[in-house]
Structure formats: structure tokens, C-alpha cells
Design an enzyme around this catalytic site. Structure first.
Site, PDB file in Angstrom:
ATOM      1  N   ASN A   7       0.878  -1.176   0.000  1.00 16.94           N
ATOM      2  CA  ASN A   7       0.000   0.000   0.000  1.00 16.94           C
ATOM      3  C   ASN A   7       0.909   1.219   0.000  1.00 16.94           C
ATOM      4  O   ASN A   7       1.465   1.604   1.024  1.00 16.94           O
ATOM      5  CB  ASN A   7      -0.883  -0.027   1.251  1.00 16.94           C
ATOM      6  N   LYS A  14       3.288   0.820   3.142  1.00 17.29           N
ATOM      7  CA  LYS A  14       2.943  -0.213   4.127  1.00 17.29           C
ATOM      8  C   LYS A  14       3.017  -1.560   3.431  1.00 17.29           C
ATOM      9  O   LYS A  14       2.622  -1.663   2.260  1.00 17.29           O
ATOM     10  CB  LYS A  14       1.508  -0.017   4.621  1.00 17.29           C
ATOM     11  N   ARG A  93      -2.547  -2.025  -3.533  1.00 16.83           N
ATOM     12  CA  ARG A  93      -3.741  -1.202  -3.349  1.00 16.83           C
ATOM     13  C   ARG A  93      -3.641  -0.021  -4.323  1.00 16.83           C
ATOM     14  O   ARG A  93      -2.647   0.706  -4.329  1.00 16.83           O
ATOM     15  CB  ARG A  93      -3.792  -0.675  -1.922  1.00 16.83           C
ATOM     16  N   ILE A 335     -12.266   3.449  14.728  1.00 15.66           N
ATOM     17  CA  ILE A 335     -13.278   3.930  15.686  1.00 15.66           C
ATOM     18  C   ILE A 335     -14.400   2.897  15.829  1.00 15.66           C
ATOM     19  O   ILE A 335     -14.805   2.546  16.940  1.00 15.66           O
ATOM     20  CB  ILE A 335     -13.853   5.288  15.220  1.00 15.66           C
ATOM     21  N   GLU A 387      -8.088  -4.993   5.309  1.00 16.98           N
ATOM     22  CA  GLU A 387      -7.938  -4.656   3.894  1.00 16.98           C
ATOM     23  C   GLU A 387      -6.782  -5.418   3.259  1.00 16.98           C
ATOM     24  O   GLU A 387      -6.848  -5.814   2.098  1.00 16.98           O
ATOM     25  CB  GLU A 387      -7.770  -3.144   3.731  1.00 16.98           C
TER      26      GLU A 387
HETATM   27  P1  AMP Z   1      -8.108   3.929  11.087  1.00 14.16           P
HETATM   28  O1  AMP Z   1      -8.060   5.097  10.148  1.00 14.16           O
HETATM   29  O2  AMP Z   1      -9.141   2.906  10.722  1.00 14.16           O
HETATM   30  O3  AMP Z   1      -6.744   3.330  11.361  1.00 14.16           O
HETATM   31  O4  AMP Z   1      -8.608   4.519  12.484  1.00 14.16           O
HETATM   32  C1  AMP Z   1      -7.778   5.387  13.220  1.00 14.16           C
HETATM   33  C2  AMP Z   1      -8.620   6.101  14.270  1.00 14.16           C
HETATM   34  O5  AMP Z   1      -9.274   5.151  15.123  1.00 14.16           O
HETATM   35  C3  AMP Z   1      -7.787   6.924  15.224  1.00 14.16           C
HETATM   36  O6  AMP Z   1      -7.516   8.209  14.706  1.00 14.16           O
HETATM   37  C4  AMP Z   1      -8.696   7.019  16.418  1.00 14.16           C
HETATM   38  O7  AMP Z   1      -9.556   8.129  16.229  1.00 14.16           O
HETATM   39  C5  AMP Z   1      -9.529   5.766  16.387  1.00 14.16           C
HETATM   40  N1  AMP Z   1      -9.206   4.829  17.465  1.00 14.16           N
HETATM   41  C6  AMP Z   1      -8.240   3.889  17.510  1.00 14.16           C
HETATM   42  N2  AMP Z   1      -8.267   3.216  18.687  1.00 14.16           N
HETATM   43  C7  AMP Z   1      -9.284   3.739  19.410  1.00 14.16           C
HETATM   44  C8  AMP Z   1      -9.844   3.497  20.705  1.00 14.16           C
HETATM   45  N3  AMP Z   1      -9.338   2.559  21.512  1.00 14.16           N
HETATM   46  N4  AMP Z   1     -10.881   4.252  21.089  1.00 14.16           N
HETATM   47  C9  AMP Z   1     -11.399   5.209  20.303  1.00 14.16           C
HETATM   48  N5  AMP Z   1     -10.934   5.486  19.066  1.00 14.16           N
HETATM   49  C10 AMP Z   1      -9.897   4.774  18.619  1.00 14.16           C
END
Ligand code: AMP
Length: 399
Positions: A7, A14, A93, A335, A387
Site C-alpha cells: 500500500n 505499508k 492497493r 473507531i 484490507e
Molecule cells: P483507522 O483510520 O481505521 O486506522 O482509524 C484510526 C482512528 O481510530 C484513530 O484516529 C482514532 O480516532 C480511532 N481509534 C483507535 N483506537 C481507538 C480506541 N481505543 N478508542 C477510540 N478510538 C480509537
């Protein structure tokens, strides 16, 4: 077969090695600050459980980054492979496939040309993705490669969902329409949802909420995506970490005039300085910080999370209407998988669908969890996305 999944971004790369037969992750890592001072490669041999190895080493370009990745993978002490011959195929990707690519494809010279042709739709992403393709081709000329597109899964949307109400010339001349992104994740999670539910994929209606730093939502009806919230670019739809999501487009000219900025400058603010970052009054784009602030009584953190969840709930309602009902709601990404706080906030709006939150189950994170009660008429789940595994599966299927 071992699949190397790549990616490639403009300054990062990555990678993962996945055994497609067992679907085991063998190694993973990340090259950062490619072409910038202070380049770093992080590498982890999962088989040996060796922990993260972090090396600062110059990476003037992506060719160097790919060669360092291949060296790490075949290193006598820490490598997971004896030689590069053990890589059966590479899965890349690719962010934008335009209307040309409705599925993953084996990469040929013609495919590379076609990806270049749609690059004006993703000028920051596609050229960077192609640099990764070129670098792998130079170092592993005989290894087959597959392009897996973020947009492909959404190509089943009907015209009424993907056309903007704009002069037809914009579509005819420039292909301005809704494409949608995170397709690999929406596809993976909707299929996993069907498996978890024990129902045929083509018999259920699922709304996938991919809630990460970038966030999007999709309506998957009987195995086909029928609508999704991101548009021509990933800026449309949900409120995100630093992206505004839906706004009145007239705001762009209004602010450009007031702040003496170009349209491009305002759009850059919409991409990089908006979203929950802006609503929290600049506190953070990370939901861990925002939740902390919310609980401590910070009114801006509360506003950011409440507005984010309200937008998700509005889209769920829209997509339940688009599909004339919904059977499953799947929460995924950083999230969606980890924040019971956000899931509970979204679910408070969904009682009219017959969904009741199982508060105890909703405390879990990062794994498949049913978070609705048994007597709910629509079931809600946490379904972790993967992914890279999805890219490895697509690659293995074509090689
Ligand atoms: P992603 O782009 O799917 O990697 O998601 C990253 C986002 O997930 C981070 O910027 C956080 O806002 C959120 N996140 C990760 N771990 C947690 C957690 N334990 N509780 C709440 N939000 C989280």
C-alpha cells in the site's frame, strides 16, 4: 502461496506478507518519510514473534524503499522468507480505478496505462500507488502483480445513486460522478457479516459503517453495493478526522472571498483542517483524545463526537430507506472496532429500526461482537476489517 501486499503512498509504504493458503500474516512493516530526511523502516517478523525492528536509513525514492523491504523479508537473521522466489505474487492497493475497473486485475502494461488515464481523479494517490508498482516490477520482474482498487466494489451502484445533479457535460467530459472509496473494506466486512450471520451474501441487506480517520458508509443489498457516502473524492459524506464531509458547496466561494483564498486553498482546509479536529476547536482528530475530553466535560469534544455520530445515524436512516429495510449494521475500522462510546452514541438514534444496544457486549472491542440484543429486529455487529487480507485474497484468486 505467499502474497506481498503493498500500500504505497506519496511518502510512505505499508507492506504485509500473507500466506494465502492459511491466511496467516507472516510479516509486516512500514517505510515512512520516503524522499524526506529521516526515513524509517519498521519491520516485524510475525512468525518468529520478534517484535518491531525500527531502522533509520536513507530512502531517497520508492525503489530504495521496496529494495529495503525485500532485504528485510529475506534477511538471514530476521527475514521471514529464504529468497524472493517464495513471493508468489504482489497485490497493490490502487485508490482510483475510475469507471474502467470494476474488479481487481492482473497488472499489465495496458493496465498501468489505464490507471494513469484515471489519475486526474486521484492526483495525490494513483501516481504514488503506481510508483510502488514500478519499483516492484523493477526488482521482481517475473512475479505476477495484481491491482486491487478502492473504488471497484462501489461500481455496482445504480445511476440514480452515482450521478450528481450537475450539467451532463461534467460527466461526459470529465467523468464527474460518485465513485466511493474504502471499497476493499466495505466488500470484506459485508461478506464477513454474511458469514457471521450464517446467511447467503446475496440474501441480506447490510449497512457497513467504516469509521476510521477517514470514514465512509455503504449500503450493500443482496451482495451488491447500492450506495456509499464518499463521492468523486473521499471528501464527501461523513464527518471525518480532519475532513468536513458534506457541506453546502457555496461555502467554498463564500470563504474564498472572505479570507482571500483560492478554491484550492479552501478545499485543502476542508480536507486537512476540518472534521472532528475543527469541531473540537483544534483539540484532536483522534477519538481517544476526544472521548477523554467529552468525559471530562469539554463542550467542543462533546460537539465533535455528537455531530460525528449524528451524521452516521442520518446516513444509516438514508440507506435503510434506499434498500427498503436493513438486516445488519456492521461497525468497522479504528473507531468502529474500538469505540463502544461512539457505537452507543450512534445506536441511540436507531431504536425506530428495532435495534436495542447490548450494553455489556458493546464494552468489547477489536473482534467480532454482536452488540444488539437478541430481541432486536435489526442486528448490529462489530466486524473488524482487514484490507490487506482482502487484497491478498483477490491477488491469490487471480494468480
Ligand atoms: P483507522 O483510520 O481505521 O486506522 O482509524 C484510526 C482512528 O481510530 C484513530 O484516529 C482514532 O480516532 C480511532 N481509534 C483507535 N483506537 C481507538 C480506541 N481505543 N478508542 C477510540 N478510538 C480509537
Amino acid at each position: 502461496m505467499n502474497i506481498l501486499v503493498i500500500n504505497c503512498g506519496s511518502s510512505s509504504l505499508k507492506f504485509q506478507v500473507i500466506d494465502s493458503a492459511t491466511e496467516a500474516l507472516l510479516a509486516k512493516g512500514l517505510c515512512e518519510r520516503i524522499g524526506i530526511d529521516g526515513s524509517v523502516i519498521t519491520y516485524e517478523n510475525i512468525v518468529k514473534n520478534s517484535g518491531k525492528e525500527v531502522n533509520e536509513t536513507p530512502m531517497p525514492d520508492h525503489n530504495k524503499a521496496v529494495s529495503l523491504v525485500l532485504e528485510a523479508l529475506t534477511n538471514e537473521k530476521t527475514g521471514v522468507l529464504k529468497s524472493l522466489d517464495e513471493i508468489g505474487a504482489v497485490g497493490h492497493r490502487i485508490v482510483h480505478g475510475g469507471e474502467k475497473f470494476t474488479t481487481s486485475v492482473v497488472i499489465t502494461d495496458e493496465v498501468i496505462e489505464a490507471i494513469k488515464e484515471v489519475s486526474d481523479l486521484a492526483p495525490l494517490h494513483n501516481p504514488a500507488n503506481l510508483i510502488g508498482v514500478d519499483a516492484c516490477k523493477a526488482l521482481m520482474p517475473n512475479t505476477p502483480m495484481v491491482a486491487v482498487f478502492d473504488t471497484a466494489f462501489h461500481q455496482t451502484m445504480p445511476e440514480k445513486a452515482y450521478m450528481y445533479a450537475l450539467p451532463m457535460d461534467y460527466y461526459n467530459k470529465y467523468k464527474v460522478r460518485r465513485y466511493g472509496f474504502h471499497g476493499t473494506s466495505h466488500s470484506f466486512v459485508s461478506k464477513a457479516m454474511a458469514e457471521v450471520a450464517g446467511k447467503p451474501y446475496d440474501s441480506i441487506k447490510t449497512i457497513v459503517c467504516h469509521l476510521g480517520n477517514g470514514a465512509s458508509i455503504s449500503a450493500v443489498c443482496n451482495g451488491k453495493c447500492v450506495d456509499t457516502s464518499m463521492g468523486l473524492t473521499p471528501l464527501e459524506g461523513l464527518i471525518m478526522g480532519t475532513r468536513s464531509g458534506d457541506i453546502d458547496p457555496a461555502i467554498i466561494e463564500f470563504i474564498a472571498g472572505k479570507e482571500n483564498q483560492t478554491a484550492a486553498e479552501v478545499v485543502s482546509v476542508l480536507n486537512k483542517k476540518s472534521g472532528v479536529f475543527a469541531l473540537s476547536n483544534g483539540k484532536s482528530s483522534d477519538f481517544r483524545d476526544l472521548e477523554e475530553g467529552y468525559v471530562a466535560g469539554d463542550k467542543f469534544c462533546k460537539l465533535a463526537i455528537d455531530a460525528f455520530c449524528y451524521r452516521v445515524a442520518k446516513y444509516v436512516g438514508a440507506y435503510a430507506a434506499a434498500m427498503n429495510g436493513v438486516d445488519y449494521i456492521a461497525f468497522t475500522a479504528g473507531i468502529g472496532e474500538n469505540s463502544g462510546f461512539v457505537r452507543a452514541n450512534v445506536m441511540q438514534y436507531l431504536g425506530y429500526l428495532g435495534i436495542k444496544l447490548d450494553e455489556e457486549a458493546n464494552k468489547g472491542r477489536g473482534k467480532v461482537i454482536k452488540i444488539s440484543t437478541d430481541d432486536s429486529t435489526v442486528q448490529a455487529y462489530v466486524i473488524p476489517t482487514n484490507e490487506e487480507l482482502a487484497i491478498a485474497r483477490e491477488t491469490a484468486a487471480l494468480c
